[in-house]
Write a protein that holds these residues in place. Sequence first.
Motif, PDB file in Angstrom:
ATOM      1  N   ASP A 135       0.824  -1.037   0.074  1.00  0.00           N
ATOM      2  CA  ASP A 135       0.044  -0.139  -0.108  1.00  0.00           C
ATOM      3  C   ASP A 135       0.802   1.161   0.164  1.00  0.00           C
ATOM      4  O   ASP A 135       0.598   2.296  -0.567  1.00  0.00           O
ATOM      5  N   VAL A 136       2.072   1.195   0.481  1.00  0.00           N
ATOM      6  CA  VAL A 136       3.038   2.325   0.491  1.00  0.00           C
ATOM      7  C   VAL A 136       4.463   1.918   0.819  1.00  0.00           C
ATOM      8  O   VAL A 136       4.646   0.654   1.383  1.00  0.00           O
ATOM      9  N   VAL A 137       5.302   2.682   0.306  1.00  0.00           N
ATOM     10  CA  VAL A 137       6.617   2.339   0.472  1.00  0.00           C
ATOM     11  C   VAL A 137       7.203   3.151   1.274  1.00  0.00           C
ATOM     12  O   VAL A 137       7.258   4.684   1.058  1.00  0.00           O
ATOM     13  N   ALA A 138       7.894   2.973   2.434  1.00  0.00           N
ATOM     14  CA  ALA A 138       8.805   4.008   3.338  1.00  0.00           C
ATOM     15  C   ALA A 138      10.156   3.676   2.979  1.00  0.00           C
ATOM     16  O   ALA A 138      10.610   2.539   3.059  1.00  0.00           O
ATOM     17  N   ILE A 139      10.759   4.895   2.768  1.00  0.00           N
ATOM     18  CA  ILE A 139      12.301   4.719   2.176  1.00  0.00           C
ATOM     19  C   ILE A 139      13.119   5.444   3.298  1.00  0.00           C
ATOM     20  O   ILE A 139      12.782   6.688   3.730  1.00  0.00           O
ATOM     21  N   ARG A 140      14.403   4.786   3.502  1.00  0.00           N
ATOM     22  CA  ARG A 140      15.258   5.357   4.582  1.00  0.00           C
ATOM     23  C   ARG A 140      16.284   6.352   3.725  1.00  0.00           C
ATOM     24  O   ARG A 140      17.320   6.261   3.636  1.00  0.00           O
ATOM     25  N   THR A 141      15.720   7.649   3.642  1.00  0.00           N
ATOM     26  CA  THR A 141      16.163   8.724   2.650  1.00  0.00           C
ATOM     27  C   THR A 141      15.506   9.841   2.784  1.00  0.00           C
ATOM     28  O   THR A 141      14.608   9.956   3.466  1.00  0.00           O
ATOM     29  N   SER A 142      15.956  11.038   2.239  1.00  0.00           N
ATOM     30  CA  SER A 142      15.254  12.219   2.290  1.00  0.00           C
ATOM     31  C   SER A 142      15.359  12.527   0.809  1.00  0.00           C
ATOM     32  O   SER A 142      16.107  12.638  -0.029  1.00  0.00           O
ATOM     33  N   ALA A 143      14.083  13.402   0.422  1.00  0.00           N
ATOM     34  CA  ALA A 143      13.939  14.135  -0.991  1.00  0.00           C
ATOM     35  C   ALA A 143      14.981  15.155  -1.219  1.00  0.00           C
ATOM     36  O   ALA A 143      15.223  15.454  -2.026  1.00  0.00           O
TER      37      ALA A 143
ATOM     38  N   VAL B 154      11.317   8.510   5.338  1.00  0.00           N
ATOM     39  CA  VAL B 154      11.247   8.501   6.807  1.00  0.00           C
ATOM     40  C   VAL B 154      12.799   9.118   7.375  1.00  0.00           C
ATOM     41  O   VAL B 154      12.922   9.077   8.629  1.00  0.00           O
ATOM     42  N   GLY B 155      13.411   9.773   6.431  1.00  0.00           N
ATOM     43  CA  GLY B 155      14.605  10.160   7.180  1.00  0.00           C
ATOM     44  C   GLY B 155      15.734   9.131   7.088  1.00  0.00           C
ATOM     45  O   GLY B 155      15.515   8.219   6.736  1.00  0.00           O
TER      46      GLY B 155
END
Length: 468
Positions: free
Chosen positions: A214-222, A243-244
Amino acid sequence: MENADVLHVAMFPWLATGHLIPFMHLSKCLAQKGHTVSFISTPRNMDRLPKIPPHLSPLINLIRLPLPHVDGLPAHAESSADVPFHKQQLLKRTFDLLYSQVAAFLEDSRPDWIVYDYASHWLPQLAAQLGVSRAFFCLFNAAFMSFLGPPEALINGGSRSTAEDFTMVPKWVPFHSNVVYRLHEIAKNVESLSENLSGTPDTVRFGTVVAESDVVAIRTSAEFEPDWFNLLVELYRIPVVPVGFLPPELRDEEGEKDGKWVYMKQWLDKQGVNSVVFVAFGTEVSLTQKEVNELALGLEQSQLPFFWVLRNQSEPTQTKFPIGFEDRVKGRGIVHDGWAPQAKILSHNSIGGFLTHCGWNSVIEALGFGRVLILLPFLNDQGINARLLHGKRLGVEVARNERDGSFTRDSIAESVRMAMVSDLGESLRGTTKEMKGLFGDKDTNYHLVDGFIRLLRENRLSHTYGKI
């Protein structure tokens, strides 16, 4: 917080230290907001986790699932750190055998969300059948995930079948890029995929968890990689939430109890500010004897203080240093055999640079403390990370043979001195210090985590459960 807003989130990381720790970190963030977490893993991996703070322990339940045994693995292997690289795909086959235990837990506990890793390709469909909302927590950066490509290409095999295919910029990248693999970096991965010991290739695992989430949380920042992040959103066509960097909490590091950190700190305290190069290659990289020799002689030749963590060697008792090396560097260099509190070492003001394998966890820790990077990738996503970081002028890449990955003592010494003390490296050191606020500031990073938690709360499924 009203009870209607309280979530029950199940967390299920892949069996690797570099995955378990960030999943636990995110679990603590959820618990700090009053949500309940069920953290699912195997008994030995639970024992490796940092202690949960007393005020959060009532909200984080550790669900221990015994790992079935598969022929070909050591009897007590429960982590990628317990097996050599060529057996890690076999560990994934064992991991897949947890299906029935995870299914029983989900059916019994009915969490609002299940948050899983890339290896759990079977979990999104299982969760959907039970009416549990699904989130893929991606511990890789957007550049690496974009380089892998859209989920349909990963699932169907795409157009890349040889190692050489991965040394070129993919057709779906619309902007100029030098972010590609070197041949020696990708050859092991392609060879591992062709053997298919896991039963399901990693490409299919990645593609499936993206396509069915449903969603992808990724360990980075735009902010750090805007072009790559925007491309990833286009490729995935589902919500992608940064998610930073989840910067480390130093109190989570162990070491005081057995005196390890005490002697390390005493030595570091005697060194000048920003004078020491820290050398470490994570839990999965195993150096050959030749690589140990060249690295040792390169560090000696650099004439700089160093702290080298040498661990996870395939035959640690047979690892030898060049004749006279230890005597010649005595007092100037430390070689530590075994585990060390990496974040604490990197936080010490005597550390100026980090000679690293470019694992994303290690990169985050180093940049969070403003340490310049000396890039020496070996496996998995490390080569892509090295190109990304080199392009952003956050480190110096060690020169190597393109085909076999070999390096010399001269290339080690030159890269270390360039990063640490050379006038030519001054701009690199300045750029990495600027990254400290982005990677290391907890308020900035936790603001992104709060956005992810808000999304979970607002988008959980209504519990119309199905049957497996």
